[in-house]
Write a protein that holds these residues in place. Sequence first.
Motif, mmCIF file in Angstrom:
data_model
loop_
_atom_site.group_PDB
_atom_site.id
_atom_site.type_symbol
_atom_site.label_atom_id
_atom_site.label_comp_id
_atom_site.label_asym_id
_atom_site.label_seq_id
_atom_site.Cartn_x
_atom_site.Cartn_y
_atom_site.Cartn_z
ATOM 1 N N SER B 47 0.944 -1.179 -0.148
ATOM 2 C CA SER B 47 0.006 0.050 -0.091
ATOM 3 C C SER B 47 0.728 1.245 -0.070
ATOM 4 O O SER B 47 0.451 2.456 -0.598
ATOM 5 C CB SER B 47 -0.826 0.056 1.171
ATOM 6 O OG SER B 47 -1.692 -1.120 1.340
ATOM 7 N N GLN B 89 -6.935 1.032 -0.339
ATOM 8 C CA GLN B 89 -7.359 -0.127 0.520
ATOM 9 C C GLN B 89 -8.621 0.490 1.271
ATOM 10 O O GLN B 89 -9.374 -0.335 1.926
ATOM 11 C CB GLN B 89 -6.088 -0.591 1.211
ATOM 12 C CG GLN B 89 -6.578 -1.899 1.943
ATOM 13 C CD GLN B 89 -5.220 -2.473 2.514
ATOM 14 O OE1 GLN B 89 -4.006 -1.988 2.485
ATOM 15 N NE2 GLN B 89 -5.406 -3.860 2.952
ATOM 16 N N ASP B 168 -5.790 -1.571 -4.783
ATOM 17 C CA ASP B 168 -5.428 -2.067 -3.530
ATOM 18 C C ASP B 168 -6.282 -2.895 -3.088
ATOM 19 O O ASP B 168 -7.180 -2.479 -2.369
ATOM 20 C CB ASP B 168 -4.928 -0.718 -2.515
ATOM 21 C CG ASP B 168 -3.934 -1.490 -1.650
ATOM 22 O OD1 ASP B 168 -3.970 -2.799 -1.320
ATOM 23 O OD2 ASP B 168 -3.453 -0.618 -0.948
ATOM 24 N N GLU B 169 -6.148 -4.181 -3.088
ATOM 25 C CA GLU B 169 -7.258 -5.128 -2.809
ATOM 26 C C GLU B 169 -8.616 -4.881 -2.949
ATOM 27 O O GLU B 169 -9.542 -4.565 -2.332
ATOM 28 C CB GLU B 169 -7.042 -5.404 -1.092
ATOM 29 C CG GLU B 169 -5.218 -5.872 -0.759
ATOM 30 C CD GLU B 169 -5.415 -6.525 0.628
ATOM 31 O OE1 GLU B 169 -6.521 -6.960 1.019
ATOM 32 O OE2 GLU B 169 -4.255 -6.329 1.172
#
Lengths: 407, 258
Positions: B47, B89, B168-169
């Motif tokens: 991240s 995220q 991010d995810e």
Amino acid sequence: MTDAQLDRADSRVRHDEGLSGALRAFIDRVRSGDLGMLPVLIGLALITLVFSTLNPVFLAPNNLVNLLFDAAAIGLISLGVVCVLLLGEIDLSIGSMSGLSSALVGVLWVNSGLPMMVAIVGAVLAGAAVGAVYGVLRNKFEMPSFVATLAGLLGLQLYLLGSTGSINLPYTSPLVKFGQILIMPAWLSYLAAILPGAFMLYSGLKTMQRRRAANLFSPGLSVLLVKAGVITVALLACVAYLEQGRGVPYMFGVFTLFVVALDYALRRTHWGRSMFAVGGNAEAARRSGISVKKIRLSAFMLCSSLAALGGVFAASRLASASQQAGTGDVNLNAIAAAVIGGTSLFGGRGSAWSALLGIIVIQAISNGLTLLNLSSSLRYMITGAVLAIAVIVDSLARRSRASHGRA
Amino acid sequence: MQKGDLILKLRGVTKQFGAVTALQDIELDVHAGEVVALVGDNGAGKSTLIKTLAGVHQPTSGSIEWCGKPVTLDSPGTALELGIATVFQDLALCENLDVVANLFLGHELNPWALDEVEMEVRAWTLLQELAARIPSVRKPIASLSGGQRQTVAIARSLLLDPKIIMLDEPTAALGVAQTAEVLNLIERVRDRGHGVILISHNMEDVRAVADRIVVLRLGQNNGVFTAETSHQDLVAAITGATDNSVSRRMARKLGEPA
Ligand SMILES: Nc1ncnc2c1ncn2[C@@H]1O[C@H](COP(=O)(O)OP(=O)(O)OP(=O)(O)O)[C@@H](O)[C@H]1O
Ligand SMILES: [Mg+2]
């Protein structure tokens, strides 16, 4: 209604259509803690009831005209407070700033003989400069606005006025007339009462047309007609009542114009959207490419400038600039008005109209208590209590919104 | 921009948070029309790397080249202008604003008289592409579920037609259908010739779409792999040992009588 509409695909959502639907949606909103203008309207009704039973003069048309005269200056200051509150900031120096500005007008115009307009513009620019200082302190040094403006509260002193301590403004000047006698002609007042409803109808119809064309749902014509109708009738009734006395003060009309302008800027422009975003989640706003620092700077500058203009209005109302200007309950009233009107202390929620509604409540209380011959300290206490109630309502509504997923 | 051209080139990027070195000497290339997966353990620095590219953090040292020219990503606005869009995220949405306002935040149509109708139409169109299940775009974000918020964040990154999308995810909170749509979307974006950086802990998703798999470990590069790399090798690179908790668990499972 066909299912083809873009926004009507989810079968779990109850779609509120027509008048009853609009009413149901409104009740839902209030239940979940999205109170909007409701508390202030209820409060106003209560205040009117209490004071008019205690002293019938309270409701006399000319008393209400005076109330509007008195409301404009602090109302303008409160409008600036709305801007900083939206960001979750505060400005405690608004009272001092307004006092400084009235002193500047006195010194520049009466003592130094500059043209009146130049003095007024100078005072407002001084306000903008002070706001810029707060903005820079907040942006560069992360100084909490509470501290910076508290320093301003003490620091912006009126040495300008010298030992005499007060300057009288010429009684026949337009500025003093503006603050004491100038009343809008009846036709203008009625026109001003009709315009909002008419505009609402016009823009509502246009939006409806566009939404239909874009295959989006639009609430029916009936809702729009009722809304516009209620607003128009209410405003016309107010104006008709005031016209039985002296009429609507120009001062109040100008204040309302400022409210309308700020309302537009907050709801319909990129700047306004950014204000709400920074107030709601500054980091998210920054990551969206919004310049959080510029937004903060603009809010502080706007707040101090409006406080300065409010100071000019106050001087014109009192026909003088004195060392007492901007002291006492000015800070309390201006901040309380914004909060009572429904602007949250926690940032990200509020509206320009809260300054107008809030200041009418505050001024009604102060006016009513004066009619009852109560001392000013008692007035402060009662205003303080009303502010406390407003803050409690704000916090409770916030908690309720959180549990109902309305932020 | 041709497919295969180098869009983004990082050399020696280091980021320190006080005493913590979150990234050290990171190298990363992203080409047009390529999906790069960024994998690593919790706290590996994924991240942080993405935020550095998004202009949220400034690197302590190192160079970033964008289409062959060195650039300084000094603010999120700069990154967005270059064409780097990010799904963070933590999503970074404003809970007090509605879905439309969040989608267009910072880039509203018609800044002096917001065009709400047009923005709403574009919002619905975009959300439908993602098979989003969102009841109303006029409700504040606070009233949406975690997955719905994630969809909004993904939709927002697509709005400006970026050259690189960093996710991010993105599928951490998504349902099966929505995950599939996001993977489809990643492939569509790649086929349009854009670059994609995908962070995910789900190796299945990573293998499904990634052209290259870049492993970070404790803030450093730990190898570049492809979708063909065996699971063991990947896990070994991520955890930094062939004998790790994942392999031990596997061995135990296999050893147990069925
Ligand atoms: N703002 C910050 N200040 C200080 N340390 C930070 C900050 N952000 C991240 N770190 C540290 O940097 C390291 C890398 O964090 P990062 O969030 O990049 O990990 P990650 O690879 O994304 O992990 P995850 O898979 O859990 O999301 C961690 O040790 C973390 O504590
Ligand atoms: Mg992470």
